[in-house]
Design a protein around this motif. Structure first.
Motif, short mmCIF file in Angstrom:
data_model
loop_
_atom_site.label_atom_id
_atom_site.label_comp_id
_atom_site.label_asym_id
_atom_site.label_seq_id
_atom_site.Cartn_x
_atom_site.Cartn_y
_atom_site.Cartn_z
N ILE A 161 -2.07 18.13 2.03
CA ILE A 161 -1.33 17.09 2.72
C ILE A 161 -2.27 16.20 3.52
N ASP A 162 -3.21 16.82 4.26
CA ASP A 162 -4.16 16.05 5.07
C ASP A 162 -5.03 15.15 4.20
N THR A 163 -5.48 15.69 3.05
CA THR A 163 -6.33 14.91 2.15
C THR A 163 -5.58 13.70 1.60
N MET A 164 -4.37 13.94 1.11
CA MET A 164 -3.57 12.85 0.56
C MET A 164 -3.18 11.85 1.64
N TYR A 165 -2.98 12.33 2.85
CA TYR A 165 -2.62 11.45 3.96
C TYR A 165 -3.75 10.47 4.26
N LYS A 168 3.73 12.97 7.46
CA LYS A 168 2.60 12.81 6.55
C LYS A 168 3.06 12.75 5.10
N LYS A 169 3.93 13.65 4.71
CA LYS A 169 4.44 13.65 3.34
C LYS A 169 5.25 12.39 3.06
N ASP A 170 6.05 11.98 4.04
CA ASP A 170 6.86 10.78 3.86
C ASP A 170 5.99 9.55 3.66
N ILE A 171 4.91 9.47 4.43
CA ILE A 171 4.00 8.33 4.32
C ILE A 171 3.23 8.37 3.00
N LEU A 230 5.50 16.32 -5.93
CA LEU A 230 4.12 16.79 -5.85
C LEU A 230 4.05 18.12 -5.12
N ASP A 231 3.02 18.86 -5.43
CA ASP A 231 2.81 20.14 -4.76
C ASP A 231 2.03 19.87 -3.48
N LEU A 232 2.76 19.53 -2.43
CA LEU A 232 2.12 19.20 -1.15
C LEU A 232 2.63 20.14 -0.08
N GLU A 233 2.45 21.40 -0.29
CA GLU A 233 2.95 22.38 0.66
C GLU A 233 1.86 22.91 1.58
N ASP A 234 0.60 22.92 1.10
CA ASP A 234 -0.46 23.43 1.98
C ASP A 234 -1.03 22.29 2.81
N ASP A 235 -1.41 22.60 4.03
CA ASP A 235 -1.85 21.59 4.99
C ASP A 235 -3.08 20.82 4.51
N GLN A 236 -3.99 21.50 3.83
CA GLN A 236 -5.21 20.82 3.40
C GLN A 236 -4.91 19.72 2.39
#
Length: 228
Positions: free
Chosen positions: A214-218, A190-193, A206-212
């Motif tokens: 990551i899911d939103t940005m994904y 997800k982060k890679d994409i 980016l601060d993408l450590e919490d699942d929420q």
């Protein structure tokens, strides 16, 4: 141009196998296998089985070189990128592409009939026109011109068919089981994409450590990718 049968025979011989031995390993009658090397092309699942037995990528059967005066391009084996396959699957873009491709492919036979009919009418009118204009008709040259045109039509139809077969081959990788395996192989997919689709600056942290988050940005990344 190499055909499926040509490629199959070539790859079998590379492995030092006889037709009978490969047929035995595939658990199919010898005559069935012989038909494959004599021009009959198997279904995509059989191509996959043959590829597994010969330890080759199935897409090698679509690695067809066109080297005549009408065309100068090659088909290259499909190199699968797991991350890209996940992106195509999760965004739904692949299925939309395949649906549109299926619809267009259904029209090919209609196109073929129309093209041949129109060409026949055109050449008949051309011959009549030359006669009415008191211009001699070199029958040999005229037929060669016509044959060249038919060669162009046939090659175009062949190219369309092989492109369709490649899409069908690709679809084998677009199922839930395969995609889930790809995701297991790429735990940070997800982060890679997100970085691949939304950001060109790879140094951006980016601060993408919490699942929420990551899911939103994904979801944003998938939407952007699908809209392209």
């Amino acid at each position: 141009m190499a055909t499926f049968s040509d490629i199959l025979a070539r790859e079998r011989k590379k492995k030092g196998l006889s037709k009978a031995e490969l047929a035995r390993r595939l658990n199919i009658p010898y005559t069935t296998y012989q038909n494959y090397e004599n021009g009959r092309e198997p279904k995509i699942d059989v191509i996959k089985q043959i590829s597994d037995e010969l330890s080759i990528c199935p897409s090698i059967f679509f690695d067809l070189e066109n080297t005549d005066f009408l065309f100068d391009h090659s088909y290259h084996p499909v190199q699968h990128d797991e991350l890209n396959d996940i992106l195509l699957y999760d965004s739904g873009k692949f299925f939309d592409m395949k649906e549109n491709f299926d619809k267009e492919h259904e029209k090919i036979e209609d196109y073929e009939i129309d093209i041949y009919t129109n060409f026949d009418e055109f050449y008949t009118l051309l011959k009549d026109f030359r006669k009415l204009s008191f211009v001699s008709v070199n029958q040999s040259q005229f037929e060669q011109l016509r044959n060249d045109a038919y060669l162009l039509i046939n090659r175009s139809l062949q190219d369309a068919q092989y492109q369709y077969q490649k899409v069908v081959y690709e679809s084998q990788f677009m199922n839930e089981e395969t995609i889930n395996q790809y995701k297991a192989n790429n735990p940070n997919y997800k982060k890679d994409i997100i970085y691949k689709v939304l950001f060109t600056n790879k140094e951006l942290d980016l601060d993408l450590e919490d699942d929420q988050s990551i899911d939103t940005m994904y979801r944003v990344a998938l939407k952007k990718y699908y809209s392209k």
